[in-house]
Design a protein around this motif. Structure first.
Motif: not given
Ligand SMILES: Cc1cc2nc3c(=O)[nH]c(=O)nc-3n(C[C@H](O)[C@H](O)[C@H](O)COP(=O)(O)OP(=O)(O)OC[C@H]3O[C@@H](n4cnc5c(N)ncnc54)[C@H](O)[C@@H]3O)c2cc1C
Lengths: 390, 83
Positions: A107-123
Motif C-alpha cells: 500500500m505504501r508503494r501504491v501511494a508513493a508510486e501511484q501504482l494502478l491495480l487491475a482485477s481478474a475475477t472473471t474466468e
C-alpha cells in the motif's frame, strides 16, 4: 502535485475530468487506453487517496471516491471506470490487508508510486460468478503459483499489479477462494481475446491466460468470501453506480442545453423537449437519492461486520446496482428524444451515442440476470423491512 | 437438533461430500455449500423448528457450521420462550 488552483479532492478530480473530456472521443473510437486521463490521475495523486495516512495516503472515504467517479464519469466513462476498478481493488487491501506486513508495504508503494491495480475475477467456464473459481493457487513452501484463464482483465497490460481470485488450494471446493496480489514483474499475460465492443472501449478489457509466481505472503490473509461480502461487492456497486450516474448527468446536461438554445432562438414558444428534460431530471434525482442513501447505508454498516454480512445489506446493494444500471438507460434515452438527430450524430455538442453505448455495459458488468437471481434466492428467506425510515 | 440439521443438510445442502464426514465445527461454505443451498437449508430449518430468522440471524456467520446453526436455532427458540 498539480500547481493549478485549489487542491481539494473535488478540484483535483475536476482537473482530471477536463483532460479526460478532451480525449474521450478519441479513446472511444480507437478503443485505446485513456493514458492522458490516467496520467492526470497519477499527477493529482488520486490513485492512493483511499490508503490510510500512516501508509502515505489520505484516508479518503467511499463517498469522496464516489464523487470523483461521478465527476470523471461526466467526461469519459472509460476513464472513470478504470478509476473505480482501481479503487475497488484497493479497498480489499485497505479493509482486509492492514494486518499483513506485505500488504502494508505494498500500500505504501501504491501511494508513493501511484501504482494502478487491475482485477481478474472473471474466468473461462465460470463467467461472472465471482464467488466460484476453477483455477487453484499452488503453494510450494513460501512460493505461490497461479495460472488462470482470465477472460476479461480491464487494462491488463497497463496495470502495475493484478488482484486475482482462485481456489485456496488444489483440494479446495470451488467457493473456497483466496485473492492474491501479483505485481507486474511476477506475471505474464498471454492474450486470448480482444476488446472491440459496443461501449466502455477505453477500458481495454482483453482476455488473457495469466501465469504468475510470487511469495505466499502476497495472498490476502482473509478468505475471499469475506472480502467479497464485507467490502468488494458494496464498493463495486457504489462506485459503478456513481460513475454511471455521471454518464446520465452529462446526457441530461446536453439535453437541457439543447432545449435552452432552442428556447433562446424562439422566445415565448414552448419547447417540445422541455417536458422530457423535466422527466429526465426527475429520474436523475431518484437515482442520485438512491446512491446517496446506499453510501450512507454502507458507511453506517462499515464497522459492524454482522450488518455487512447480513442479507438485508446484500439485497440493498444488489438493488442499487440493478436499479442504477437500468435507470441510466432510460435517462439517456430521454435525452436522446430531446436532442433528436443532433444527439444521434457523433461530433455535435449534443452527441449521446458514446453515453448510450457506455451505459449499456452496466447491465452486463456482472449480469443483472445473475444478480436478480441471487436477490430472488435471498428473498425466499429474508423478511422485508416495511418501515419508511428504518 | 444436531441430527435434524444434519438430515436437512444431507437433503438440500448439495455438498460434494457425505454429511457424516463433516464435523460440527467445519466451515460449510468451504465444504461447498452454495448460497442457494444455504437458503434452502434455512427454509428447511424454519419449517422443521417452526421459527423465523430475523435479518440479524440471516448472515454467513449464523450458518457457517453445524454448530453455528445449532447456536442460532437455540438463540431464536430461547428468544421466543422469553417473549
Ligand atoms: C466494461 C467491463 C469491464 C470489465 N472488467 C473486468 C475486469 O477487469 N476483471 C474481471 O474479472 N471482469 C471484468 N468484467 C467482467 C464482468 O465482471 C462480468 O464477469 C462479465 O461481464 C460477465 O460476463 P458474461 O455476461 O459473459 O458471463 P455470465 O455472468 O456467465 O453471464 C452470461 C449470461 O448468462 C446468464 N446467466 C448466467 N448466470 C446466471 C444466473 N445465475 N442467473 C441468471 N442468469 C444467468 C445471463 O443472462 C448472462 O447475461 C468486465 C465487464 C465489463 C462490461
Amino acid at each position: 502535485m498539480n500547481a493549478g488552483a485549489g487542491n481539494s479532492l473535488q478540484q483535483r478530480a475536476t482537473r482530471v475530468a477536463a483532460i479526460a473530456a478532451q480525449f474521450a472521443d478519441n479513446v472511444d473510437t480507437q478503443a485505446r487506453f485513456p493514458r492522458e486521463a490516467i496520467s492526470a490521475m497519477k499527477a493529482e495523486h488520486l490513485l492512493g487517496i483511499q490508503i490510510p495516512a500512516d501508509l502515505g495516503g489520505e484516508a479518503a472515504q467511499v463517498e469522496q471516491i464516489a464523487e470523483i467517479c461521478s465527476i470523471i464519469g461526466q467526461s469519459c466513462a472509460a476513464s472513470a471506470m478504470i478509476f473505480a476498478m482501481h479503487h475497488i481493488k484497493l479497498s480489499s487491501l485497505v479493509e482486509h490487508g492492514q494486518s499483513a506486513q506485505w500488504h502494508r508495504a505494498f500500500m505504501r508503494r501504491v501511494a508513493a508510486e501511484q501504482l494502478l491495480l487491475a482485477s481478474a475475477t472473471t474466468e473461462g467456464g465460470i463467467g461472472g460468478d465471482l464467488r466460484n473459481s476453477i483455477c487453484a493457487i499452488e503453494i510450494d513452501g513460501d512460493v505461490c503459483r497461479l495460472e488462470k484463464n482470465a477472460t476479461v482483465i480491464s487494462y491488463g497490460t497497463e496495470a502495475d499489479a493484478i488482484l486475482i481470485t482462485s481456489r485456496s488450494g488444489a483440494e479446495a471446493a470451488s467457493s473456497d477462494q483466496v485473492m492474491t496480489v501479483f505485481v507486474k514483474d511476477q506475471y505474464t499475460l498471454e492474450k486470448t481475446n480482444g476488446w472491440d465492443t459496443l461501449g466502455m472501449r477505453g477500458t481495454c478489457s482483453e482476455g488473457f491466460v495469466f501465469r504468475g509466481a510470487g511469495s505466499t505472503e502476497q495472498i490476502l490473509p482473509h478468505p475471499f468470501a469475506e472480502i467479497a461480502a464485507q467490502s468488494m461487492l458494496a464498493m463495486a456497486h457504489l462506485l459503478w453506480s456513481a460513475l454511471w450516474y455521471g454518464i446520465a448527468v452529462d446526457a441530461v446536461t446536453r439535453a437541457q442545453s439543447f432545449v435552452r438554445a432552442a428556447a433562446k432562438r424562439a422566445p415565448g414558444v414552448q419547447q417540445p423537449g422541455a417536458l422530457r428534460v423535466a422527466e429526465a431530471s426527475n429520474m436523475l434525482q431518484m437515482l442520485k437519492s438512491e446512491i446517496v442513501a446506499c453510501l450512507n447505508t454502507y458507511r453506517h454498516a462499515k464497522d459492524d461486520s454482522d450488518k455487512l454480512a447480513s442479507m438485508g445489506f446484500a439485497i440493498t446493494m444488489n438493488n442499487l446496482k440493478v436499479g442504477a444500471s437500468q435507470s441510466i438507460l432510460q435517462i439517456i434515452n430521454h435525452a436522446m428524444l430531446v436532442c433528436g438527430i443532433m444527439g444521434y450524430k457523433n461530433g455535435t455538442p449534443y452527441s449521446l451515442g458514446r453515453h448510450l453505448r457506455d451505459a449499456n455495459s452496466a447491465q452486463l458488468m456482472v449480469s443483472n440476470e445473475r444478480i436478480l437471481g441471487n436477490t430472488a434466492t435471498m428473498l425466499l428467506i429474508h423478511k422485508q423491512n416495511t418501515s419508511l425510515l428504518g | 437438533m444436531n441430527e435434524a440439521i444434519r438430515e436437512l443438510l444431507a437433503k438440500v445442502g448439495g455438498l460434494p461430500v457425505a454429511v457424516e464426514q463433516i464435523s460440527d465445527e467445519e466451515d460449510l461454505y468451504n465444504a461447498g455449500l452454495s448460497s442457494f443451498a444455504s437458503v434452502q437449508l434455512m427454509l428447511g430449518i424454519e419449517d422443521r423448528f417452526d421459527i423465523e430468522f430475523s435479518d440479524q440471524f440471516l448472515n454467513r456467520k449464523s450458518f457457517a457450521s453445524i454448530k453455528a446453526i445449532e447456536r442460532t436455532v437455540e438463540a431464536i427458540l430461547k428468544n421466543n420462550e422469553d417473549a
